[in-house]
Structure formats: structure tokens, C-alpha cells
Design a protein around this motif. Structure first.
Motif, PDB file in Angstrom:
ATOM      1  N   ASN A  31       0.800  -1.229   0.000  1.00  0.00           N
ATOM      2  CA  ASN A  31       0.000   0.000   0.000  1.00  0.00           C
ATOM      3  C   ASN A  31       0.834   1.281   0.000  1.00  0.00           C
ATOM      4  N   LEU A  32       2.145   1.187   0.176  1.00  0.00           N
ATOM      5  CA  LEU A  32       3.005   2.374   0.161  1.00  0.00           C
ATOM      6  C   LEU A  32       3.303   2.861  -1.258  1.00  0.00           C
TER       7      LEU A  32
ATOM      8  N   PRO B  51      -1.438  -3.878 -11.819  1.00  0.00           N
ATOM      9  CA  PRO B  51      -0.620  -3.494 -10.658  1.00  0.00           C
ATOM     10  C   PRO B  51      -1.406  -3.149  -9.400  1.00  0.00           C
ATOM     11  N   THR B  52      -2.712  -3.365  -9.418  1.00  0.00           N
ATOM     12  CA  THR B  52      -3.504  -3.087  -8.216  1.00  0.00           C
ATOM     13  C   THR B  52      -3.683  -4.328  -7.341  1.00  0.00           C
ATOM     14  N   THR B  53      -3.222  -5.487  -7.821  1.00  0.00           N
ATOM     15  CA  THR B  53      -3.363  -6.742  -7.094  1.00  0.00           C
ATOM     16  C   THR B  53      -2.053  -7.111  -6.416  1.00  0.00           C
ATOM     17  N   ASN B  54      -2.096  -7.343  -5.119  1.00  0.00           N
ATOM     18  CA  ASN B  54      -0.895  -7.677  -4.359  1.00  0.00           C
ATOM     19  C   ASN B  54      -0.700  -9.196  -4.325  1.00  0.00           C
ATOM     20  N   ILE B  55       0.129  -9.694  -5.227  1.00  0.00           N
ATOM     21  CA  ILE B  55       0.482 -11.113  -5.212  1.00  0.00           C
ATOM     22  C   ILE B  55       2.004 -11.274  -5.127  1.00  0.00           C
ATOM     23  N   PHE B  56       2.648 -10.335  -4.451  1.00  0.00           N
ATOM     24  CA  PHE B  56       4.101 -10.417  -4.273  1.00  0.00           C
ATOM     25  C   PHE B  56       4.511 -11.667  -3.495  1.00  0.00           C
ATOM     26  N   ASP B  57       3.603 -12.194  -2.657  1.00  0.00           N
ATOM     27  CA  ASP B  57       3.938 -13.422  -1.932  1.00  0.00           C
ATOM     28  C   ASP B  57       4.111 -14.603  -2.882  1.00  0.00           C
ATOM     29  N   SER B  58       3.556 -14.516  -4.094  1.00  0.00           N
ATOM     30  CA  SER B  58       3.711 -15.581  -5.104  1.00  0.00           C
ATOM     31  C   SER B  58       5.065 -15.504  -5.815  1.00  0.00           C
ATOM     32  N   LEU B  59       5.826 -14.458  -5.555  1.00  0.00           N
ATOM     33  CA  LEU B  59       7.144 -14.309  -6.176  1.00  0.00           C
ATOM     34  C   LEU B  59       8.235 -15.013  -5.391  1.00  0.00           C
ATOM     35  N   ASN B  60       7.879 -15.654  -4.313  1.00  0.00           N
ATOM     36  CA  ASN B  60       8.854 -16.350  -3.476  1.00  0.00           C
ATOM     37  C   ASN B  60       9.354 -17.609  -4.193  1.00  0.00           C
ATOM     38  N   VAL B  61      10.681 -17.745  -4.302  1.00  0.00           N
ATOM     39  CA  VAL B  61      11.302 -18.878  -4.983  1.00  0.00           C
ATOM     40  C   VAL B  61      11.817 -19.862  -3.929  1.00  0.00           C
ATOM     41  N   ASP B  62      11.578 -21.151  -4.149  1.00  0.00           N
ATOM     42  CA  ASP B  62      12.076 -22.193  -3.253  1.00  0.00           C
ATOM     43  C   ASP B  62      13.587 -22.325  -3.467  1.00  0.00           C
ATOM     44  N   ILE B  63      14.362 -21.774  -2.558  1.00  0.00           N
ATOM     45  CA  ILE B  63      15.817 -21.713  -2.706  1.00  0.00           C
ATOM     46  C   ILE B  63      16.433 -23.114  -2.712  1.00  0.00           C
TER      47      ILE B  63
ATOM     48  N   GLU C 236       1.668   2.684 -10.753  1.00  0.00           N
ATOM     49  CA  GLU C 236       2.771   2.864 -11.709  1.00  0.00           C
ATOM     50  C   GLU C 236       4.080   2.305 -11.134  1.00  0.00           C
ATOM     51  N   GLN C 237       4.311   2.540  -9.859  1.00  0.00           N
ATOM     52  CA  GLN C 237       5.516   2.024  -9.206  1.00  0.00           C
ATOM     53  C   GLN C 237       5.461   0.509  -9.085  1.00  0.00           C
ATOM     54  N   ILE C 238       4.293  -0.050  -8.772  1.00  0.00           N
ATOM     55  CA  ILE C 238       4.129  -1.508  -8.676  1.00  0.00           C
ATOM     56  C   ILE C 238       4.401  -2.150 -10.033  1.00  0.00           C
ATOM     57  N   GLU C 239       3.891  -1.558 -11.093  1.00  0.00           N
ATOM     58  CA  GLU C 239       4.133  -2.088 -12.438  1.00  0.00           C
ATOM     59  C   GLU C 239       5.635  -2.110 -12.740  1.00  0.00           C
ATOM     60  N   HIS C 240       6.319  -1.031 -12.408  1.00  0.00           N
ATOM     61  CA  HIS C 240       7.772  -0.940 -12.622  1.00  0.00           C
ATOM     62  C   HIS C 240       8.504  -2.008 -11.800  1.00  0.00           C
TER      63      HIS C 240
END
Length: 185
Positions: free
Chosen positions: A97-98, A151-163, A102-106
Motif C-alpha cells: 500500500n506504500l 498493478p492493483t493486485t498484491n500477489i508479491f507473496d507468489s514471487l517467493n522462490v524455493d531456494i 505505476e511504481q508496482i508495475e515498474h
């Protein structure tokens, strides 16, 4: 520690200016294609005019926060390696939410590029098989593309990679920089 929106301009009314005190302004500037940089400006207490703005260099992802002592601080994230991607993805998910759409898309496009670079790097420098790496990174790549489009949907938790799975694709006997012949001096 309290994170502030990227469009917030923080103000300090008791900022040191030599032996005097003045008002100082802190903020972040965003430029698509370049990223974020800090901005800082003070008022000259001798004539009450604004001094020139001081800018930092650009960084991929930055955030501004107010520390416990009231000071304004900045944190930046790099996306190098899957560890950096995971750390930044966790932060972005918790502080979505910060940022503006446009910033999320970038930022999502940066994740996409760095995920592709991580796949290429592990294949070239660690001898991994791309067909083994692809399914490990595919969910994160798909999530990044979805956020670029929406870019209005928060799915950053799906970007987590299994190291562990990612590291397991490395060929332990692969030596890309092995010297095969000696050159006489």
C-alpha cells in the motif's frame, strides 16, 4: 519503525544547519525506467529560502521510514539472486500500500527481468538444466506478469522462490572457469 508512503514528504523542524537549526524535507522520487532515489532539501535559516534539492543515485526499490528516534531513514533492495528476490518480495507484499500502481508495475517488471536473469545465470555458471529450473521459477514469473498487467493486485507473496529446489539444480562437478591448458611464460 514506521514505513511511509512513497509520495510522502517528511519534515523535520529542528534539523542542524551549522550552529543554527532549520527545516529539512525528506522524500522519495520515482522515475519509470530508473527507479527510486532520495530527495533532501533544507531552508536556509539566514534568508528563509529553500536550498537546492540534493538527490541520491537511483535504486531499484526503496522505502522511507521513520526510525524510533524520529529520524527519517531509507532502505533499498536489490533483486540479485533468488535470496534478494525473496527478501524484496516479502517486503513488497507486506508494504504494498506504500506504492502507486505505476511504481508496482515498474517493480513487477524488475522482478520479471531478474527472475529470467537468475534462470540464465544458474544454467550458464552452475551447469543447471533449464528444464529443471523452469518449473521452480515459473510461478514467480507468472505472478510478475500478472502484476505488470494489473498493478492493483498484491500477489508479491507468489514471487517467493524455493531456494532449496533452485540450488539443487546446480551441477556440483560443473566448472565454467576451469583452465584446461597451461600457457608457457
Amino acid at each position: 519503525m514506521k514505513f511511509l508512503p512513497t509520495n510522502h514528504r517528511a519534515e523535520s523542524n529542528n534539523y542542524p544547519y551549522g550552529r543554527l537549526r532549520t527545516t529539512a524535507y525528506f522524500g522519495l522520487e520515482f522515475k519509470k525506467g530508473k527507479g527510486f532515489r532520495t530527495i533532501f532539501q533544507t531552508i536556509n535559516p539566514k534568508n528563509n529560502r529553500l536550498n537546492a534539492v540534493k538527490n541520491s543515485t537511483y535504486s531499484s526499490i526503496m522505502a522511507m521510514y521513520e526510525a524510533e528516534n524520529g529520524h527519517i531513514k531509507y532502505v533499498s533492495f536489490n533483486l540479485y539472486g533468488v535470496e534478494g528476490i525473496n527478501k524484496a518480495a516479502k517486503f513488497m507484499h507486506e508494504n504494498f500500500n506504500l506504492y502507486t500502481p505505476e511504481q508496482i508495475e515498474h517493480i513487477a517488471s524488475l522482478f520479471f527481468v531478474h527472475l529470467k536473469a537468475s534462470a540464465k545465470a544458474i544454467v550458464i555458471y552452475c551447469g543447471a538444466n533449464f528444464e529443471e529450473v523452469k518449473p521452480i521459477l515459473d510461478p514467480a514469473v507468472t505472478a510478475a506478469v500478472k502484476m505488470i498487467k494489473d498493478p492493483t493486485t498484491n500477489i508479491f507473496d507468489s514471487l517467493n522462490v524455493d531456494i532449496e529446489k533452485y540450488e539443487a539444480t546446480k551441477n556440483p562437478n560443473y566448472q565454467p572457469f576451469k583452465i584446461s591448458t597451461a600457457i608457457p611464460l
